[in-house]
Design a protein around this motif. Sequence first.
Motif, PDB file in Angstrom:
ATOM      1  N   GLY A  70       0.857  -1.307  -0.033  1.00 27.98           N
ATOM      2  CA  GLY A  70       0.067  -0.077   0.124  1.00 27.98           C
ATOM      3  C   GLY A  70       0.724   1.272  -0.073  1.00 27.98           C
ATOM      4  N   ASP A  71       1.895   1.307   0.754  1.00 22.45           N
ATOM      5  CA  ASP A  71       2.850   2.353   0.688  1.00 22.45           C
ATOM      6  C   ASP A  71       3.509   2.588  -0.703  1.00 22.45           C
ATOM      7  OD1 ASP A  71       2.487   2.584   3.553  1.00 22.45           O
ATOM      8  OD2 ASP A  71       4.162   1.328   4.225  1.00 22.45           O
ATOM      9  N   ARG A  72       3.703   1.635  -1.322  1.00 25.99           N
ATOM     10  CA  ARG A  72       4.589   1.748  -2.590  1.00 25.99           C
ATOM     11  C   ARG A  72       3.283   2.286  -3.501  1.00 25.99           C
ATOM     12  NH1 ARG A  72       6.621  -3.260  -0.694  1.00 25.99           N
ATOM     13  NH2 ARG A  72       5.472  -4.430  -2.225  1.00 25.99           N
ATOM     14  N   ALA A  73       2.351   1.846  -3.518  1.00 23.47           N
ATOM     15  CA  ALA A  73       1.152   2.117  -4.588  1.00 23.47           C
ATOM     16  C   ALA A  73       1.185   3.520  -4.310  1.00 23.47           C
ATOM     17  CB  ALA A  73      -0.053   1.306  -4.353  1.00 23.47           C
ATOM     18  N   GLU A  74       1.019   3.976  -3.093  1.00 22.89           N
ATOM     19  CA  GLU A  74       0.514   5.561  -2.606  1.00 22.89           C
ATOM     20  C   GLU A  74       1.770   6.394  -3.267  1.00 22.89           C
ATOM     21  OE1 GLU A  74      -0.740   8.434   1.165  1.00 22.89           O
ATOM     22  OE2 GLU A  74      -0.295   6.119   1.286  1.00 22.89           O
ATOM     23  N   LEU A  75       3.030   5.842  -3.015  1.00 25.46           N
ATOM     24  CA  LEU A  75       4.115   6.492  -3.417  1.00 25.46           C
ATOM     25  C   LEU A  75       4.210   6.773  -4.774  1.00 25.46           C
ATOM     26  CD1 LEU A  75       6.714   7.980  -2.132  1.00 25.46           C
ATOM     27  CD2 LEU A  75       7.829   5.545  -2.421  1.00 25.46           C
ATOM     28  N   ALA A  76       3.824   5.711  -5.594  1.00 25.53           N
ATOM     29  CA  ALA A  76       3.786   5.845  -7.084  1.00 25.53           C
ATOM     30  C   ALA A  76       2.841   6.780  -7.742  1.00 25.53           C
ATOM     31  CB  ALA A  76       3.812   4.353  -7.501  1.00 25.53           C
ATOM     32  N   GLY A  77       1.935   6.873  -6.864  1.00 26.71           N
ATOM     33  CA  GLY A  77       0.671   7.880  -7.240  1.00 26.71           C
ATOM     34  C   GLY A  77      -0.689   7.029  -7.351  1.00 26.71           C
ATOM     35  N   TYR A  78      -0.804   6.033  -6.948  1.00 25.52           N
ATOM     36  CA  TYR A  78      -1.949   5.145  -7.191  1.00 25.52           C
ATOM     37  C   TYR A  78      -3.128   5.727  -5.990  1.00 25.52           C
ATOM     38  CZ  TYR A  78      -5.421   1.342  -7.987  1.00 25.52           C
ATOM     39  OH  TYR A  78      -6.493   0.656  -8.318  1.00 25.52           O
ATOM     40  N   SER A  79      -4.219   6.098  -5.957  1.00 26.64           N
ATOM     41  CA  SER A  79      -5.103   6.354  -4.924  1.00 26.64           C
ATOM     42  C   SER A  79      -6.394   5.574  -4.712  1.00 26.64           C
ATOM     43  CB  SER A  79      -5.472   7.964  -5.130  1.00 26.64           C
ATOM     44  OG  SER A  79      -6.338   8.162  -6.324  1.00 26.64           O
ATOM     45  N   GLY A  80      -6.004   4.311  -4.983  1.00 27.23           N
ATOM     46  CA  GLY A  80      -7.327   3.458  -4.753  1.00 27.23           C
ATOM     47  C   GLY A  80      -7.578   3.120  -3.376  1.00 27.23           C
ATOM     48  N   GLN A  81      -8.665   2.323  -3.324  1.00 25.48           N
ATOM     49  CA  GLN A  81      -9.323   1.973  -1.965  1.00 25.48           C
ATOM     50  C   GLN A  81      -8.595   0.611  -1.469  1.00 25.48           C
ATOM     51  OE1 GLN A  81     -13.422   2.161  -2.247  1.00 25.48           O
ATOM     52  NE2 GLN A  81     -13.426   3.075  -4.139  1.00 25.48           N
ATOM     53  N   LEU A  82      -8.281  -0.211  -2.301  1.00 27.78           N
ATOM     54  CA  LEU A  82      -7.511  -1.457  -1.909  1.00 27.78           C
ATOM     55  C   LEU A  82      -6.714  -1.971  -2.533  1.00 27.78           C
ATOM     56  CD1 LEU A  82      -8.508  -3.843   0.164  1.00 27.78           C
ATOM     57  CD2 LEU A  82      -9.705  -4.807  -1.940  1.00 27.78           C
ATOM     58  N   ILE A  83      -5.376  -2.425  -2.117  1.00 28.69           N
ATOM     59  CA  ILE A  83      -4.354  -2.893  -2.762  1.00 28.69           C
ATOM     60  C   ILE A  83      -3.925  -4.321  -2.399  1.00 28.69           C
ATOM     61  CG2 ILE A  83      -1.661  -2.565  -2.970  1.00 28.69           C
ATOM     62  CD1 ILE A  83      -3.060  -0.539  -4.714  1.00 28.69           C
ATOM     63  N   GLY A  84      -3.779  -5.177  -2.975  1.00 31.97           N
ATOM     64  CA  GLY A  84      -3.049  -6.452  -2.755  1.00 31.97           C
ATOM     65  C   GLY A  84      -1.961  -6.705  -3.673  1.00 31.97           C
ATOM     66  N   GLU A  85      -1.185  -7.759  -3.284  1.00 23.13           N
ATOM     67  CA  GLU A  85       0.223  -7.960  -4.020  1.00 23.13           C
ATOM     68  C   GLU A  85       0.581  -9.764  -3.921  1.00 23.13           C
ATOM     69  OE1 GLU A  85       3.931  -5.385  -4.052  1.00 23.13           O
ATOM     70  OE2 GLU A  85       4.217  -7.089  -2.384  1.00 23.13           O
ATOM     71  N   ASN A  86       0.756 -10.185  -5.154  1.00 22.37           N
ATOM     72  CA  ASN A  86       1.407 -11.469  -5.195  1.00 22.37           C
ATOM     73  C   ASN A  86       2.854 -11.171  -5.813  1.00 22.37           C
ATOM     74  OD1 ASN A  86      -0.967 -12.652  -4.549  1.00 22.37           O
ATOM     75  ND2 ASN A  86      -1.192 -13.835  -6.111  1.00 22.37           N
ATOM     76  N   ILE A  87       3.695 -12.174  -5.067  1.00 16.19           N
ATOM     77  CA  ILE A  87       5.242 -12.019  -5.538  1.00 16.19           C
ATOM     78  C   ILE A  87       5.519 -13.520  -5.844  1.00 16.19           C
ATOM     79  CG2 ILE A  87       5.687  -9.992  -4.626  1.00 16.19           C
ATOM     80  CD1 ILE A  87       6.976 -11.350  -2.165  1.00 16.19           C
ATOM     81  N   ALA A  88       6.415 -13.709  -6.683  1.00 15.51           N
ATOM     82  CA  ALA A  88       7.089 -15.096  -7.028  1.00 15.51           C
ATOM     83  C   ALA A  88       8.532 -14.868  -7.333  1.00 15.51           C
ATOM     84  CB  ALA A  88       6.400 -15.481  -8.075  1.00 15.51           C
ATOM     85  N   ALA A  89       9.469 -16.025  -7.091  1.00 14.51           N
ATOM     86  CA  ALA A  89      10.734 -16.050  -7.393  1.00 14.51           C
ATOM     87  C   ALA A  89      11.201 -17.148  -8.138  1.00 14.51           C
ATOM     88  CB  ALA A  89      11.692 -15.460  -6.057  1.00 14.51           C
ATOM     89  N   GLY A  90      12.159 -17.106  -9.201  1.00 16.47           N
ATOM     90  CA  GLY A  90      12.723 -18.354  -9.529  1.00 16.47           C
ATOM     91  C   GLY A  90      11.894 -18.639 -10.745  1.00 16.47           C
ATOM     92  N   GLN A  91      10.898 -18.541 -10.851  1.00 14.10           N
ATOM     93  CA  GLN A  91      10.151 -19.005 -12.159  1.00 14.10           C
ATOM     94  C   GLN A  91      10.166 -18.215 -13.515  1.00 14.10           C
ATOM     95  OE1 GLN A  91       8.590 -18.412  -9.383  1.00 14.10           O
ATOM     96  NE2 GLN A  91       7.359 -20.080  -8.554  1.00 14.10           N
ATOM     97  N   ASP A  92      10.592 -18.781 -14.722  1.00 13.91           N
ATOM     98  CA  ASP A  92      11.092 -17.821 -15.826  1.00 13.91           C
ATOM     99  C   ASP A  92      10.038 -17.936 -16.667  1.00 13.91           C
ATOM    100  OD1 ASP A  92      11.047 -20.641 -16.480  1.00 13.91           O
ATOM    101  OD2 ASP A  92      13.086 -20.569 -17.380  1.00 13.91           O
TER     102      ASP A  92
END
Length: 283
Positions: free
Chosen positions: A211-233
């Motif tokens: 949420g902090d990163r979305a706001e810093l980028a300029g996104y003013s949405g009501q709800l934020i979610g995130e999925n991350i992954a590593a290693g899959q090409d």
Amino acid sequence: MRVLSSVLRLATLSLGLLFAAKALAADEKQLIDSINDYRSQVQRCGGEVSAELPPLAGDPRLALSATSVVNLQQAMVAANYPMKNVQAISLSGPRDAASAMKAIQESFCQIVLDPQFVDVGVSRQDREWRIVLARPLLSARLGDWQAEGQKLLAELNVARGRPRQCGTQSFAAATPLTWNAILATAAETHSRSMANNNYFDHKDRDGRTPGDRAELAGYSGQLIGENIAAGQDTVRKVVDGWVASPGHCANLMNPQYQELGAAYAVDPKSDSGIYWTAMFGTP
């Protein structure tokens, strides 16, 4: 009659070996499933708390002999597995998959909770077990982060387009997400941060949340979610991993989300090589 009796005994012996082989294969698969269930939940290991991790993919090339002495690097070459990193666990004594999983949790939790690994192979011979976890070299040819982010959007919309069970939660088909460039920029920034600083976490090195990163980028949405992954090409591997992980699956099926930005970043010096971020938003 003696000849017939001999044939019958041979047939009985063959059936017994077949059933034993099937039982061993079932135990091997059960252990992989147990490891992935363990990885899918937040765990405390070695005084640290792990993040929820995507499942490992079973790879038959990693099912090395449970009893012979093996040089892992030579074995990977012989199996035609293009290895970036590999780690093996050997167990002696567990009578079944549940006992083997208990031993892994007690003594090898740091290995199975290492986010760099994406593939796994299990072999068993009587009470001897070998579990091999590995990460391959990046083999796919990827487009730039925006092109792959758009592919990720398309695959996620396919996944959202049908009803799905995510762990204990049932979801109806959800409406498609639309691309949001601001969320994409925030996703690329986080993927790049993870790759260049060699970590895997929703919280960045400055302590900022999605949420902090979305706001810093300029996104003013009501709800934020995130999925991350590593290693899959590939995008396909990323989405398959998320769908198989209850928490990630619930996130991508959440009907409240309407927008998405996604990106990957690569750093050969990092443990996992490639890192993905998908940021979901509700305007």
